[in-house]
Design a protein around this motif. Structure first.
Motif, PDB file in Angstrom:
ATOM      1  N   VAL A 520       0.851  -1.188   0.000  1.00 40.56           N
ATOM      2  CA  VAL A 520       0.000   0.000   0.000  1.00 40.56           C
ATOM      3  C   VAL A 520       0.886   1.237   0.000  1.00 40.56           C
ATOM      4  N   LEU A 521       0.503   2.227  -0.795  1.00 36.27           N
ATOM      5  CA  LEU A 521       1.122   3.545  -0.747  1.00 36.27           C
ATOM      6  C   LEU A 521       0.079   4.517  -0.213  1.00 36.27           C
ATOM      7  N   LYS A 522       0.365   5.094   0.934  1.00 34.19           N
ATOM      8  CA  LYS A 522      -0.570   6.029   1.560  1.00 34.19           C
ATOM      9  C   LYS A 522      -0.185   7.456   1.174  1.00 34.19           C
ATOM     10  N   LEU A 523      -1.159   8.179   0.584  1.00 34.73           N
ATOM     11  CA  LEU A 523      -0.940   9.549   0.130  1.00 34.73           C
ATOM     12  C   LEU A 523      -2.061  10.445   0.640  1.00 34.73           C
ATOM     13  N   HIS A 524      -1.784  11.702   0.759  1.00 29.79           N
ATOM     14  CA  HIS A 524      -2.852  12.680   0.971  1.00 29.79           C
ATOM     15  C   HIS A 524      -2.361  14.058   0.560  1.00 29.79           C
ATOM     16  N   GLY A 525      -3.280  15.013   0.571  1.00 28.88           N
ATOM     17  CA  GLY A 525      -2.993  16.304  -0.047  1.00 28.88           C
ATOM     18  C   GLY A 525      -2.034  17.189   0.717  1.00 28.88           C
ATOM     19  N   LYS A 526      -1.970  17.061   2.050  1.00 29.09           N
ATOM     20  CA  LYS A 526      -1.089  17.866   2.917  1.00 29.09           C
ATOM     21  C   LYS A 526      -1.450  19.348   2.934  1.00 29.09           C
ATOM     22  N   ARG A 527      -2.389  19.780   2.122  1.00 31.53           N
ATOM     23  CA  ARG A 527      -2.760  21.193   2.116  1.00 31.53           C
ATOM     24  C   ARG A 527      -3.598  21.496   3.354  1.00 31.53           C
ATOM     25  N   SER A 528      -3.357  22.670   3.944  1.00 28.41           N
ATOM     26  CA  SER A 528      -4.080  23.068   5.144  1.00 28.41           C
ATOM     27  C   SER A 528      -4.139  24.581   5.213  1.00 28.41           C
ATOM     28  N   THR A 529      -5.257  25.069   5.734  1.00 33.80           N
ATOM     29  CA  THR A 529      -5.356  26.520   5.933  1.00 33.80           C
ATOM     30  C   THR A 529      -4.553  26.970   7.147  1.00 33.80           C
TER      31      THR A 529
END
Length: 685
Positions: A520-529
């Motif tokens: 499994v490769l776990k990814l996410h956007g990492k963008r945050s206000t």
């Protein structure tokens, strides 16, 4: 330790050592052990105590509801079973879920086992009490349709019979109405067998001699009266038979004055009254003798009884400072059972889906922590193989139990995990499915436009990906539209906006582990206000984890090295103590829930929560079945949440499971050029 406790421990150890060294027949040893426990239970030394929480620590417990769902909750699902089941699974069945006059007198009007179940409280952090029923509800077994529902559910998930406790006290029966209803209604067609619970009823709920409510009178006349009474069950065509003989169990043969004589009387009576030969087995709840020496045909294992495990009570942080019970590791119970050699006599294997009798012994319960449906599934598979080896003509496996709600031994649906225990039963009876061999990318998306960059990176890797996207309900439509615009063939799972990217990932990882996915490769956007460097952080992690020259080689390593657990981007493995922040207490709480050692000062965690992983490496975390409500709803938290703590125990979970954590550069033999302080987090202090 108080001097009185120390003295008790010394005396008990001396007595036990002498008892074990004294040669005597097994039947005599069992009888003397039972007599000692009945008369001198006060000599048993108390076990270790749990830890008292300090005033500065926040108690980890549910505050709003006792019936919150956990990760791994399984709804009712139709499923397939083999045309021929590999073994008959027989679950012990408790009929004490309807009121009777005797219980009204002893415990109060309207008493049933549900009164015990609903009064239980958690005694330490992570203690899942009260455990409440799911779709069958707080049923009343005076209603025949309840047993019909139970039997339908049991058949659907692969169980072949119930073994119902039978309560006979010198000619008086208690709680027999559900069995009488089964006898009278041939449409209740799941086979049954009886287990005579031939001990006293006492206020301690353990069958011992003190404060007896109703007692046994074991003698020649009672032997004949008992077998004559149960004969109507033994002759019913639905009754469970072994080699054509009705199977009758006795819970504690050591309480019979002469078990061999009792067995002979029963056999003679059955031959003379049209039943023919019977199959006699005893339950190894207290006794451990060769059944043939007492005139019986077989023994039946009965975990967790007759086991000796080291307690883990001292590791628990108490919610009730006056808790004087014992906590053990259920996983060790399963390991011990699966490791034992075959005995030199016929014995049916048995498994146990958990044990916690806190509802019956308030503040003094015996708890087996860390039970899980997956662990039970593995144990049951092993037991099926054992039964097929020991009894190839008719393999039986017993389960303790179907509905022992006040002792935490339950297969029926509950509110925390739903049908997960039944699903595990069905899975154990099936051949293991061939998993999807493709690496699986799990992407958490809040900002749909970020899918473009992440999907482009996946496509550039030239790997045939299975893609799972997680998102929140309020973003579902936009994410689906974006995926459609990208021509993306993806599974989209939608969850409450809770627990950052971590909780949705745990839901998916739990499913992938059950499916047998290995990479499994776990990814996410990492963008945050709430931070300005999320874009740079994401791009750096994508480059180090998913660059075309790296990705295929990492995927191959997971395929070729079964011991590879986690792979992180170089430069993103950080020392725990340097970044405790508000997480230390949550991390220690999680390690207790997972049943793994707490972090040492030198231990590290993978920052950024983007990594390659093998789901099996996270099994301690997934088998903990953390409650969803324990994760904070999203409100822009930068630190100190349960999700932040989960991120920091991934490496610890992998290590405790025997898996390796390494960086991409080390795995691929590349030079690590990172240097200087970590730019994406501030050190504690």
């Amino acid at each position: 330790m108080p001097s009185s406790h120390f003295a008790k421990r010394l005396l008990f150890t001396a007595l036990r050592t002498g008892f074990r060294l004294t040669p005597m027949p097994a039947t005599t040893r069992d009888r003397l052990r039972q007599r000692f426990l009945d008369r001198h239970a006060d000599l048993l030394p108390p076990g270790p105590r749990g830890q008292a929480g300090s005033g500065s620590q926040v108690e980890h417990r549910l505050r709003t509801s006792a019936d919150a769902r956990a990760i791994g909750f399984a709804p009712h699902r139709a499923g397939n079973l083999p045309a021929s089941l590999p073994a008959t699974v027989v679950a012990f069945y408790l009929p004490q879920f309807h009121p009777i006059p005797e219980n009204d007198a002893w415990w109060g009007a309207g008493f049933t086992e549900w009164h015990n179940v609903t009064r239980a409280l958690p005694q330490f952090e992570g203690h899942a009490q009260p455990r409440l029923p799911g779709e069958l509800g707080f049923y009343d077994l005076r209603q025949p349709d309840v047993m019909r529902q139970q039997m339908t559910l049991a058949r659907e998930y692969g169980l072949g019979a119930f073994c119902s406790y039978f309560y006979w006290f010198a000619g008086k029966t208690l709680l027999e109405q559900p069995l009488q209803q089964w006898l009278a209604d041939p449409t209740l067609d799941l086979p049954l067998c009886l287990c005579w619970a031939n001990e006293n009823w006492s206020r301690r709920w353990d069958g011992r001699a003190d404060d007896v409510l109703i007692g046994q009178r074991h003698d020649h006349a009672d032997d004949h009266a008992f077998i004559a009474h149960v004969a109507r069950y033994l002759t019913d065509p639905r009754y469970l038979r072994v080699d054509g003989k009705p199977l009758l169990l006795v819970y504690r043969p050591g309480l019979l004055p002469d078990a061999k004589a009792t067995a002979a009387r029963w056999r003679e009576w059955c031959r003379g009254n049209g039943i023919g030969e019977i199959q006699l087995a005893y339950v190894q709840s207290f006794d451990r003798v060769d059944p043939r020496t007492i005139g019986f045909d077989a023994a039946v294992e009965f975990p967790p009884n007759n086991t000796t495990l080291d307690p883990i009570t001292a590791r628990q942080r108490l919610l009730n400072p006056d808790y004087h019970g014992d906590v053990h590791d259920w996983r060790e119970l399963a390991r011990q059972s699966m490791a034992q050699a075959d005995p030199p006599y016929p014995r049916y294997p048995a498994v146990n889906p958990g044990w916690d009798n806190e509802p019956r012994r308030s503040g003094r319960g015996r708890v087996f922590a860390h039970a899980s449906p997956r662990g039970y599934r593995d144990w049951l598979r092993h037991a099926v193989a054992t039964a097929r080896r020991r009894f190839p003509a008719q393999p039986l496996v017993f389960v303790n139990a179907w509905n022992e709600w006040a002792e935490g031994a339950v297969l029926e649906p509950d509110r925390r995990l739903g049908h997960a225990w039944l699903e595990a039963t069905r899975n154990a009876l099936q051949a293991e499915a061939t998993p999807d061999a493709r690496p699986c990318a799990v992407i958490h998306i809040w900002y749909p436009e970020l899918l473009d960059e992440l999907v482009a990176a996946l496509r550039a890797s030239n790997i045939d990906w299975r893609i799972v996207i997680t998102t929140a309900h309020e973003r579902e439509q936009a994410v689906r539209e974006r995926a459609g615009q990208l021509g993306l063939d993806a599974e989209i799972d939608v969850f409450e906006n809770r627990g950052r990217d971590i909780l949705p990932f745990l839901h998916v990882a739990n499913r992938l582990l059950d499916e047998g996915v290995t990479t499994v490769l776990k990814l996410h956007g990492k963008r945050s206000t709430h931070r300005q460097d999320g874009e740079a952080w994401r791009r750096e992690l994508l480059d180090k984890l998913l660059a075309p020259e790296r990705a295929s080689r990492i995927a191959a390593a997971f395929r070729d090295d079964a011991g590879l657990g986690l792979v992180h981007a170089e430069g993103h493995l950080q020392v725990q103590k340097d970044y405790w922040g508000g997480n230390q207490d949550n991390i220690e709480y999680l390690t207790r829930c997972l049943g793994i050692p707490p972090p040492a000062e030198s231990d590290s965690f993978i920052a950024g929560s983007m990594l390659w992983l093998r789901p099996a490496a996270l099994r301690p975390l997934l088998d903990a079945h953390l409650v969803v409500a324990g994760f904070e709803a999203e409100s822009g938290q930068l630190d100190g949440t349960l999700a932040h703590a989960v991120e920091r125990v991934l490496c610890l979970a992998a290590r405790s499971s025997g898996f390796v954590t390494t960086s991409a550069t080390t795995l691929l033999g590349l030079k690590d050029t990172t240097s200087g302080p970590y730019p994406y987090a501030t050190r504690s202090g």
